[in-house]
Design an enzyme around this catalytic site. Sequence first.
Site: not given
Length: 323
Positions: A138, A164, A217
């Site tokens: 990430d 995230d 997302r």
Amino acid sequence: MRRTSARFKLASAVAVTAAVTTVAGLTAATGSASEPSGATPLAVGSPTGFGAGTTGGAGGETVSVSSADELIEAANSDGALEIEVNGTISVDEMVRVSSDKSIVGAGSGATIQGGGLNIADADNVIVQNLVFADSNDDGINVQYSTNVWIDHNDFTNPNDGALDIKRASTDITVSWNHTYDSDKNMLLGHDDGNGGEDIGKLNVTYHHNWFDGVNQRNPRVRFGDPVHVYNNYYNDIGSYGVASTEDAGVLVEANYFENTDDPFHLGEADSGPGSIEARDNHFVDSGEGEAGGSVSGIPYSYTPDPAADVKSIVTGGAGVGQL
């Protein structure tokens, strides 16, 4: 409205009479008695929304880092610390960030390349004015953490998510970031089976972010209620914008959707539906979105920009170098 603030002062310019000390093995500048180190925080402005009150490393020493070893040591050190990132730092791991840290890029080119930041079991963290590029995981992962402000960063080409947020994290603001060349962009709540930890948490504000041609997302939400998504600009979204799942409650407010067939919807893949309240959004060559259910009230004061003005405001102010 776009914030206008004076640029932050570098630690080396705090005082002509600066002395040198050592913090966590790193060289830091300390000011004179009339202007001590920490008097002018590195981070510019202050957060709006759930992350309000986050101060990061304000009041701590200021250190300058330009290598992976220096970044790793400073980010995971004890106590309040302001960390100024210079140039491109290549890392091959997720660098752990502990409590009471500000990590701020100097100028418009400060970059963390190849890895990312792991804000884990931490409270009171600011990340501002950094490019996160080509992470092997990430760009930023937040877990078991509170009072976090992620502001004016660029995220591009992560192997997994750009940002995230998961595992009972809460009281977070994500603002004025520019994300591009990203598939699974911003996840909120990592698993359908994690309600025992996440219910009553995962309260996050996303505002004035530029979701630029990313796929999905933006965010994808589980359990958090309320989650506030306002004044963001979405252009050329591949799959969908916002998804509310697993009894989450998301207020999608005064955003600008352009060339986005699916701006927002309930449920996603195998995850059951949550709720979305859609209010005052602006659509250009886009679908209408799917809303329904009830969302808890937003517990803070705010004044959204008119949705029709969001494209120009966000593209003119989001990302690195726009403080």
